[in-house]
Design a protein around this motif. Structure first.
Motif, PDB file in Angstrom:
ATOM      1  N   UNK A   4      35.122  42.485  34.984  1.00 14.77           N
ATOM      2  CA  UNK A   4      36.575  42.561  35.140  1.00 14.77           C
ATOM      3  C   UNK A   4      36.939  43.047  36.549  1.00 14.77           C
ATOM      4  N   UNK A   5      35.990  43.704  37.210  1.00 15.83           N
ATOM      5  CA  UNK A   5      36.212  44.179  38.585  1.00 15.83           C
ATOM      6  C   UNK A   5      36.565  43.010  39.503  1.00 15.83           C
ATOM      7  N   UNK A   6      35.919  41.869  39.257  1.00 19.35           N
ATOM      8  CA  UNK A   6      36.129  40.697  40.116  1.00 19.35           C
ATOM      9  C   UNK A   6      37.581  40.258  40.080  1.00 19.35           C
ATOM     10  N   UNK A   7      38.151  40.156  38.883  1.00 17.64           N
ATOM     11  CA  UNK A   7      39.548  39.736  38.763  1.00 17.64           C
ATOM     12  C   UNK A   7      40.486  40.750  39.401  1.00 17.64           C
ATOM     13  N   UNK A   8      40.139  42.038  39.284  1.00 19.70           N
ATOM     14  CA  UNK A   8      40.994  43.084  39.837  1.00 19.70           C
ATOM     15  C   UNK A   8      41.009  43.048  41.362  1.00 19.70           C
ATOM     16  N   UNK A   9      39.911  42.609  41.959  1.00 19.46           N
ATOM     17  CA  UNK A   9      39.796  42.669  43.415  1.00 19.46           C
ATOM     18  C   UNK A   9      40.130  41.358  44.111  1.00 19.46           C
ATOM     19  N   UNK A  10      40.341  40.296  43.369  1.00 18.93           N
ATOM     20  CA  UNK A  10      40.606  39.001  43.993  1.00 18.93           C
ATOM     21  C   UNK A  10      41.821  39.034  44.916  1.00 18.93           C
ATOM     22  N   UNK A  11      42.860  39.759  44.518  1.00 17.22           N
ATOM     23  CA  UNK A  11      44.067  39.838  45.359  1.00 17.22           C
ATOM     24  C   UNK A  11      43.743  40.465  46.710  1.00 17.22           C
ATOM     25  N   UNK A  12      42.843  41.464  46.714  1.00 17.44           N
ATOM     26  CA  UNK A  12      42.441  42.098  47.977  1.00 17.44           C
ATOM     27  C   UNK A  12      41.679  41.116  48.855  1.00 17.44           C
ATOM     28  N   UNK A  13      40.815  40.313  48.251  1.00 12.53           N
ATOM     29  CA  UNK A  13      40.021  39.354  49.025  1.00 12.53           C
ATOM     30  C   UNK A  13      40.906  38.253  49.602  1.00 12.53           C
ATOM     31  N   UNK A  14      41.904  37.826  48.821  1.00  7.01           N
ATOM     32  CA  UNK A  14      42.848  36.819  49.311  1.00  7.01           C
ATOM     33  C   UNK A  14      43.632  37.382  50.502  1.00  7.01           C
ATOM     34  N   UNK A  15      44.073  38.629  50.361  1.00  7.16           N
ATOM     35  CA  UNK A  15      44.834  39.268  51.444  1.00  7.16           C
ATOM     36  C   UNK A  15      43.974  39.398  52.701  1.00  7.16           C
TER      37      UNK A  15
END
Length: 235
Positions: A4-15
Motif C-alpha cells: 500500500x506504500x506504493x499507492x501512497x507515494x505515487x503522488x510524490x513521484x509524479x510531483x
C-alpha cells in the motif's frame, strides 16, 4: 512488504517528475518489476511506459548500447555487493550514479545519467524499492561509461573499478545451456542432450538467471542476445 506504500507515494513521484522534468522510475527488487514509471519519457526514446510496467527491463535493453548493458550488469553486481554490508541506515544515505548511452528513434546514441536510491527496505534491512531519476547528459564529452556510489550526507564518493573483470562470468557450460534455452528446449531435453541430470541443468539455469540479473528464461536470453553472448556452438 506493505505494498500500500506504493499507492501512497505515487503522488510524490509524479510531483518529482514534474518539478525536475526527469524520468522517474521505481523498481521492486523482489519482483524484478517496475511499480512506477513517469509519463514524461521523450517520444524520441521510442519506449512505451506501459511496456516497462508489463515487461520490466526488456524494452530498455532494446535501446541501451550493448557495451553499456554489460557494464551495467557488472557494476550493479559490485555495487549491490557493497551495499549489502552497509547498515540499513547507511543504505538509505547513498545514491548510485550511472552514465550510459541509449539509442533514439533516429538510431543516434545519446548519453543519460541515472541516479538510483533505496527508498524502502524490508524488515531485514534489505533493499526493496529503488527510486531511479534519469536525465539527459548534455556534456556528451566521453564514450566511457562510469558509475559510482555517492553519499549525499557526507559527500563521499566510491568509484567502481571493473578492471579486474573482463566479461559476464558465465561458464562455457552455462553458455551452452543458455543457447539451448534460446531454442526453447526444456530442462529435461537439455539434460538428455548433454547427458547430465535434470538437477544439474536446473542448477545451471538458476546460476544463469542470477548472473544476468534476469527474472526468467526469456529475460536471460534477451540479455544474452543484446550482449552478443549467444553464438552458434560447434557440434
Amino acid at each position: 512488504m506493505d505494498y500500500s506504500i506504493i499507492e501512497k507515494k505515487k503522488a510524490d513521484w509524479i510531483k518529482l517528475s514534474e518539478i525536475s522534468h526527469s524520468i522517474v522510475l521505481v523498481f521492486d527488487c523482489y519482483t524484478n518489476k517496475f511499480v512506477f514509471v513517469s509519463n514524461n519519457i521523450p517520444e524520441s526514446y521510442g519506449i512505451d511506459p506501459e511496456k516497462l510496467i508489463s515487461d520490466g527491463h526488456i524494452p530498455a535493453l532494446e535501446i541501451i548500447h550493448p557495451d553499456d548493458i554489460q557494464h551495467g550488469l557488472l557494476v550493479r553486481e559490485r555495487i549491490y555487493s557493497l551495499l549489502s554490508v552497509f547498515s540499513p541506515e547507511e543504505k538509505m544515505k547513498y545514491k548510485i550514479v550511472h552514465e550510459m548511452r541509449v539509442k533514439n528513434i533516429r538510431g543516434e546514441y545519446i548519453r543519460i545519467i541515472e541516479q538510483e536510491q533505496a527508498i524502502e527496505l524490508d524488515e531485514s534491512g534489505n533493499i526493496w524499492l529503488m527510486l531511479s531519476v534519469i536525465d539527459m547528459d548534455a556534456s556528451h564529452d566521453s564514450e566511457i561509461t562510469k558509475s559510482h556510489l555517492y553519499n549525499f550526507v557526507t559527500g563521499e564518493q566510491i568509484f567502481i573499478d571493473l578492471s579486474d573483470i573482463q566479461e559476464i562470468p558465465l561458464t562455457v557450460r552455462e553458455l551452452e545451456v543458455l543457447q539451448m534455452m534460446k531454442q526453447g528446449l526444456l530442462s529435461k531435453e537439455i539434460a538428455d542432450r548433454l547427458k547430465v541430470s535434470i538437477n544439474t541443468i536446473n542448477s545451471h539455469r538458476q546460476n544463469i538467471l542470477q548472473k544476468l540479473k534476469a527474472n526468467n528464461s526469456i529475460e536471460a536470453v534477451n540479455f544474452a542476445q543484446r550482449l552478443g553472448l549467444l553464438k552458434p556452438f560447434s557440434q
